[in-house]
Design a protein around this motif. Structure first.
Motif, PDB file in Angstrom:
ATOM      1  N   LEU A  78       0.816  -1.215   0.000  1.00  0.00           N
ATOM      2  CA  LEU A  78       0.000   0.000   0.000  1.00  0.00           C
ATOM      3  C   LEU A  78       0.852   1.269   0.000  1.00  0.00           C
ATOM      4  N   ALA A  79       1.873   1.308   0.837  1.00  0.00           N
ATOM      5  CA  ALA A  79       2.717   2.503   0.938  1.00  0.00           C
ATOM      6  C   ALA A  79       3.473   2.763  -0.363  1.00  0.00           C
ATOM      7  N   GLU A  80       3.998   1.700  -0.967  1.00  0.00           N
ATOM      8  CA  GLU A  80       4.733   1.874  -2.221  1.00  0.00           C
ATOM      9  C   GLU A  80       3.795   2.297  -3.345  1.00  0.00           C
ATOM     10  N   ALA A  81       2.587   1.782  -3.358  1.00  0.00           N
ATOM     11  CA  ALA A  81       1.607   2.186  -4.372  1.00  0.00           C
ATOM     12  C   ALA A  81       1.284   3.675  -4.234  1.00  0.00           C
ATOM     13  N   GLU A  82       1.164   4.146  -3.020  1.00  0.00           N
ATOM     14  CA  GLU A  82       0.895   5.564  -2.798  1.00  0.00           C
ATOM     15  C   GLU A  82       2.081   6.416  -3.267  1.00  0.00           C
ATOM     16  N   ARG A  83       3.291   5.994  -2.945  1.00  0.00           N
ATOM     17  CA  ARG A  83       4.481   6.734  -3.396  1.00  0.00           C
ATOM     18  C   ARG A  83       4.570   6.735  -4.925  1.00  0.00           C
ATOM     19  N   THR A  84       4.221   5.607  -5.542  1.00  0.00           N
ATOM     20  CA  THR A  84       4.244   5.524  -7.011  1.00  0.00           C
ATOM     21  C   THR A  84       3.283   6.532  -7.614  1.00  0.00           C
ATOM     22  N   GLY A  85       2.080   6.614  -7.079  1.00  0.00           N
ATOM     23  CA  GLY A  85       1.110   7.588  -7.568  1.00  0.00           C
ATOM     24  C   GLY A  85       1.610   9.009  -7.438  1.00  0.00           C
ATOM     25  N   THR A  86       2.248   9.310  -6.333  1.00  0.00           N
ATOM     26  CA  THR A  86       2.788  10.657  -6.108  1.00  0.00           C
ATOM     27  C   THR A  86       3.893  10.977  -7.112  1.00  0.00           C
ATOM     28  N   VAL A  87       4.776  10.012  -7.340  1.00  0.00           N
ATOM     29  CA  VAL A  87       5.876  10.217  -8.294  1.00  0.00           C
ATOM     30  C   VAL A  87       5.329  10.419  -9.702  1.00  0.00           C
ATOM     31  N   MET A  88       4.393   9.577 -10.123  1.00  0.00           N
ATOM     32  CA  MET A  88       3.852   9.695 -11.486  1.00  0.00           C
ATOM     33  C   MET A  88       3.097  11.013 -11.668  1.00  0.00           C
ATOM     34  N   ALA A  89       2.425  11.471 -10.623  1.00  0.00           N
ATOM     35  CA  ALA A  89       1.699  12.743 -10.701  1.00  0.00           C
ATOM     36  C   ALA A  89       2.661  13.922 -10.839  1.00  0.00           C
ATOM     37  N   ARG A  90       3.908  13.722 -10.464  1.00  0.00           N
ATOM     38  CA  ARG A  90       4.921  14.771 -10.628  1.00  0.00           C
ATOM     39  C   ARG A  90       5.676  14.616 -11.948  1.00  0.00           C
ATOM     40  N   VAL A  91       5.989  13.373 -12.329  1.00  0.00           N
ATOM     41  CA  VAL A  91       6.816  13.120 -13.506  1.00  0.00           C
ATOM     42  C   VAL A  91       6.110  13.505 -14.805  1.00  0.00           C
ATOM     43  N   TYR A  92       4.870  13.081 -14.969  1.00  0.00           N
ATOM     44  CA  TYR A  92       4.185  13.370 -16.241  1.00  0.00           C
ATOM     45  C   TYR A  92       4.108  14.872 -16.532  1.00  0.00           C
ATOM     46  N   PRO A  93       3.686  15.710 -15.598  1.00  0.00           N
ATOM     47  CA  PRO A  93       3.698  17.153 -15.886  1.00  0.00           C
ATOM     48  C   PRO A  93       5.098  17.697 -16.166  1.00  0.00           C
ATOM     49  N   ALA A  94       6.117  17.100 -15.553  1.00  0.00           N
ATOM     50  CA  ALA A  94       7.487  17.544 -15.817  1.00  0.00           C
ATOM     51  C   ALA A  94       7.874  17.306 -17.274  1.00  0.00           C
ATOM     52  N   PHE A  95       7.210  16.359 -17.928  1.00  0.00           N
ATOM     53  CA  PHE A  95       7.445  16.092 -19.344  1.00  0.00           C
ATOM     54  C   PHE A  95       6.417  16.795 -20.234  1.00  0.00           C
ATOM     55  N   GLY A  96       5.649  17.702 -19.648  1.00  0.00           N
ATOM     56  CA  GLY A  96       4.732  18.519 -20.435  1.00  0.00           C
ATOM     57  C   GLY A  96       3.337  17.959 -20.621  1.00  0.00           C
ATOM     58  N   TYR A  97       2.966  16.942 -19.858  1.00  0.00           N
ATOM     59  CA  TYR A  97       1.626  16.374 -19.982  1.00  0.00           C
ATOM     60  C   TYR A  97       0.689  17.031 -18.979  1.00  0.00           C
ATOM     61  N   ARG A  98      -0.577  17.105 -19.366  1.00  0.00           N
ATOM     62  CA  ARG A  98      -1.605  17.605 -18.451  1.00  0.00           C
ATOM     63  C   ARG A  98      -2.362  16.409 -17.918  1.00  0.00           C
ATOM     64  N   LEU A  99      -2.362  16.259 -16.610  1.00  0.00           N
ATOM     65  CA  LEU A  99      -3.028  15.122 -15.988  1.00  0.00           C
ATOM     66  C   LEU A  99      -4.504  15.402 -15.763  1.00  0.00           C
ATOM     67  N   VAL A 100      -5.311  14.394 -16.035  1.00  0.00           N
ATOM     68  CA  VAL A 100      -6.729  14.418 -15.723  1.00  0.00           C
ATOM     69  C   VAL A 100      -6.979  13.224 -14.815  1.00  0.00           C
ATOM     70  N   ALA A 101      -7.371  13.501 -13.583  1.00  0.00           N
ATOM     71  CA  ALA A 101      -7.581  12.425 -12.610  1.00  0.00           C
ATOM     72  C   ALA A 101      -8.908  11.728 -12.874  1.00  0.00           C
ATOM     73  N   LEU A 102      -8.846  10.398 -12.878  1.00  0.00           N
ATOM     74  CA  LEU A 102     -10.074   9.624 -12.989  1.00  0.00           C
ATOM     75  C   LEU A 102     -10.856   9.776 -11.696  1.00  0.00           C
ATOM     76  N   PRO A 103     -12.182   9.744 -11.791  1.00  0.00           N
ATOM     77  CA  PRO A 103     -12.977   9.877 -10.560  1.00  0.00           C
ATOM     78  C   PRO A 103     -12.887   8.614  -9.711  1.00  0.00           C
ATOM     79  N   TYR A 104     -13.141   8.775  -8.426  1.00  0.00           N
ATOM     80  CA  TYR A 104     -13.264   7.635  -7.524  1.00  0.00           C
ATOM     81  C   TYR A 104     -14.646   7.049  -7.785  1.00  0.00           C
ATOM     82  N   ALA A 105     -14.697   6.104  -8.715  1.00  0.00           N
ATOM     83  CA  ALA A 105     -15.974   5.529  -9.142  1.00  0.00           C
ATOM     84  C   ALA A 105     -15.723   4.141  -9.705  1.00  0.00           C
TER      85      ALA A 105
END
Length: 122
Positions: A78-105
């Motif tokens: 669980l902890a590593e999955a959370e860290r992975t999400g945090t890293v990816m949410a930072r890395v993609y915008p650093a490469f010029g992508y705009r993130l759109v979060a999927l809903p909790y659904a």
């Protein structure tokens, strides 16, 4: 190296396909996983992530502990999955992508959300 090679093959396999193509992972993920492991990002990986571009809008599934499970495919805890999400949410915008979060659904609602975001009807 294997992750980079696999992502490049995946990217190349989709080249020329009609319509939207969805990837579960992309080249920036390789950067994210290297950072997550505290490893340096080789110039070849950085160059590939900058050169082989996806659509500028990237859908991201935010960390959702209530549905998290470990299985043969998802080996992170669980902890590593959370860290992975945090890293990816930072890395993609650093490469010029705009993130759109999927809903909790549920899956169907997420599919509808993606299709609506792309201007398509489900």
């Amino acid at each position: 190296d294997r992750m980079l090679a696999r992502e490049l093959v995946s990217y190349g396999a989709a080249d020329g396909l009609a319509g939207p193509v969805f990837y579960d992972r992309g080249l920036p993920d390789v950067v994210g996983y290297l950072e997550l492991c505290g490893l340096p990002v080789p110039a070849t990986v950085d160059t590939a992530a900058r050169r082989f571009r996806y659509d500028p809008i990237v859908f991201i599934a935010p960390f959702w502990p209530e549905i998290f499970t470990r299985d043969a495919e998802r080996r992170q805890d669980l902890a590593e999955a959370e860290r992975t999400g945090t890293v990816m949410a930072r890395v993609y915008p650093a490469f010029g992508y705009r993130l759109v979060a999927l809903p909790y659904a549920d899956v169907a609602a997420r599919v509808d959300f993606v299709l609506e975001s792309l201007g398509a009807a489900s």
